[in-house]
Design a protein around this motif. Structure first.
Motif, PDB file in Angstrom:
ATOM      1  N   PHE A  58      -8.430   6.097   7.847  1.00  0.00           N
ATOM      2  CA  PHE A  58      -7.564   6.921   6.998  1.00  0.00           C
ATOM      3  C   PHE A  58      -8.029   8.382   7.018  1.00  0.00           C
ATOM      4  O   PHE A  58      -7.215   9.300   7.200  1.00  0.00           O
ATOM      5  CB  PHE A  58      -7.573   6.369   5.575  1.00  0.00           C
ATOM      6  N   PHE A  82      -0.250   4.454   8.906  1.00  0.00           N
ATOM      7  CA  PHE A  82      -0.365   3.034   8.560  1.00  0.00           C
ATOM      8  C   PHE A  82      -0.540   2.174   9.805  1.00  0.00           C
ATOM      9  O   PHE A  82      -1.251   1.152   9.769  1.00  0.00           O
ATOM     10  CB  PHE A  82       0.865   2.575   7.776  1.00  0.00           C
ATOM     11  N   ASP A 120       3.987   6.611   8.482  1.00  0.00           N
ATOM     12  CA  ASP A 120       4.143   5.361   9.237  1.00  0.00           C
ATOM     13  C   ASP A 120       3.131   5.284  10.374  1.00  0.00           C
ATOM     14  O   ASP A 120       2.549   4.225  10.633  1.00  0.00           O
ATOM     15  CB  ASP A 120       5.564   5.258   9.804  1.00  0.00           C
ATOM     16  N   ASP A 162       0.855  -1.197   0.000  1.00  0.00           N
ATOM     17  CA  ASP A 162       0.000   0.000   0.000  1.00  0.00           C
ATOM     18  C   ASP A 162       0.883   1.236   0.000  1.00  0.00           C
ATOM     19  O   ASP A 162       1.964   1.243   0.600  1.00  0.00           O
ATOM     20  CB  ASP A 162      -0.914   0.008   1.235  1.00  0.00           C
ATOM     21  N   TYR A 207      -3.762  -0.230   9.555  1.00  0.00           N
ATOM     22  CA  TYR A 207      -3.541  -1.673   9.476  1.00  0.00           C
ATOM     23  C   TYR A 207      -4.200  -2.446  10.618  1.00  0.00           C
ATOM     24  O   TYR A 207      -4.124  -3.680  10.647  1.00  0.00           O
ATOM     25  CB  TYR A 207      -2.040  -1.969   9.437  1.00  0.00           C
ATOM     26  N   ARG A 264       4.015   0.712   2.612  1.00  0.00           N
ATOM     27  CA  ARG A 264       4.287  -0.366   3.568  1.00  0.00           C
ATOM     28  C   ARG A 264       3.741  -1.677   3.025  1.00  0.00           C
ATOM     29  O   ARG A 264       2.676  -1.705   2.390  1.00  0.00           O
ATOM     30  CB  ARG A 264       3.647  -0.069   4.927  1.00  0.00           C
ATOM     31  N   ARG A 269       2.248  -5.528   3.701  1.00  0.00           N
ATOM     32  CA  ARG A 269       1.466  -6.218   4.738  1.00  0.00           C
ATOM     33  C   ARG A 269       1.196  -7.663   4.323  1.00  0.00           C
ATOM     34  O   ARG A 269       1.305  -8.025   3.184  1.00  0.00           O
ATOM     35  CB  ARG A 269       0.157  -5.470   5.023  1.00  0.00           C
TER      36      ARG A 269
END
Length: 304
Positions: free
Chosen positions: A168, A142, A139, A114, A146, A302, A304
């Protein structure tokens, strides 16, 4: 009566000017109608997509930046994802405008990647500031998003993606409230451009902002003075100043040795080399890169 007529004329003139400026100011504002989710994967039904698009547009108005989310079913590598995000943002909102683009990878590739691309003020508010010691804000975003996104290979549920999108938007508002300080800047290494704030707006320039250079100016001046003094005394110590005006004093008797040399050319040689034209070369070489945005961007991704 003359004074009254002049006052009336002045007032009428001001009224005409203000009337002309009002529609101009309104037309200069951002159009957030393109701020929405582009659901390539087909996660949401139309009614739910419309609801989330309303949230995206509302968040865009709150932070005064463009926002778009792209839910992808196409498996791209990391660099392809970043280039696509930058180009897609610019196609929708233009180069170096203020905004954020969230590429959500639901292609099924492992690991999923992503990416959040930032532009203009978005690059200052959400990208690593490089000069204030904070960790990267993307960061941190995220970390929260996540909590709802499935890991690579896990089943995908629309309810989880909905929660991730809502988070978000919430993160965008949280960090937008902190604002971009005037001494924050971001550097786009892809095109060698700096993004910084001036007069409340994001500026894109090929030169490092003045407030960064002035920060190191005192130390630079001090270092220059120290180096100049060291060089001065070092050079001075190598000279032995002689008081006499007799030029012979400056001759080092033990080190001076003059010899006479004659250069005589007996023969002349001429060498010729054939120069090949470009048409006679054996092949051609082409280089190039993928297509990506022409503006300057910040961002981060990042797996995942």
């Amino acid at each position: 009566m003359t004074a009254i007529k002049r006052l009336s004329a002045t007032f009428f003139s001001l009224l005409v000017i203000l009337t002309a400026l009002i529609p101009l100011s309104a037309s200069a504002g951002k159009d957030f109608s393109n701020c929405r989710i582009y659901d390539e994967y087909g996660v949401f039904k139309d009614d739910k997509l419309e609801e989330l698009n309303g949230l995206i547009e509302h968040t865009a108005e709150e932070i005064d930046m463009y926002i778009a989310i792209y839910i992808s079913k196409t498996d791209l590598d990391d660099l392809g994802t970043e280039r696509f995000s930058e180009q897609c943002y610019e196609d929708m909102f233009g180069e170096n405008t203020d905004g954020v683009f969230f590429y959500m990878d639901l292609s099924g590739g492992r690991p999923a990647y992503d990416y959040i691309s930032t532009s203009g003020m978005g690059a200052l508010v959400y990208t690593d500031y490089k000069n204030d010691g904070e960790s990267n804000i993307i960061d941190k975003m995220f970390d929260q998003i996540y909590n709802y996104m499935p890991s690579s290979g896990e089943p995908i549920y629309s309810s989880d993606i909905k929660l991730a999108i809502e988070e978000f938007c919430r993160q965008l508002e949280i960090y937008a409230d902190k604002g971009a300080k005037s001494f924050y800047y971001s550097y786009d290494s892809a095109d060698g451009k700096y993004i910084y704030q001036s007069g409340g707006k994001a500026v894109v320039s090929g030169h490092k902002p003045f407030f960064v250079m002035i920060k190191y100016l005192p130390a630079g001046i001090l270092s220059g003075i120290v180096i100049a003094l060291i060089m001065f005394f070092s050079i001075k110590s190598t000279y032995k100043f002689k008081k006499s005006c007799d030029s012979s004093v400056y001759v080092e008797r033990n080190e001076t040795d003059f010899t006479v040399r004659d250069d005589r050319f007996i023969r002349t040689y001429t060498t010729k080399t054939k120069i090949e034209s470009s048409s006679s070369s054996g092949g051609s070489h082409h280089s190039g890169g993928g297509s990506h945005g022409g503006g300057s961007h910040g961002g981060g991704g990042r797996h995942r």
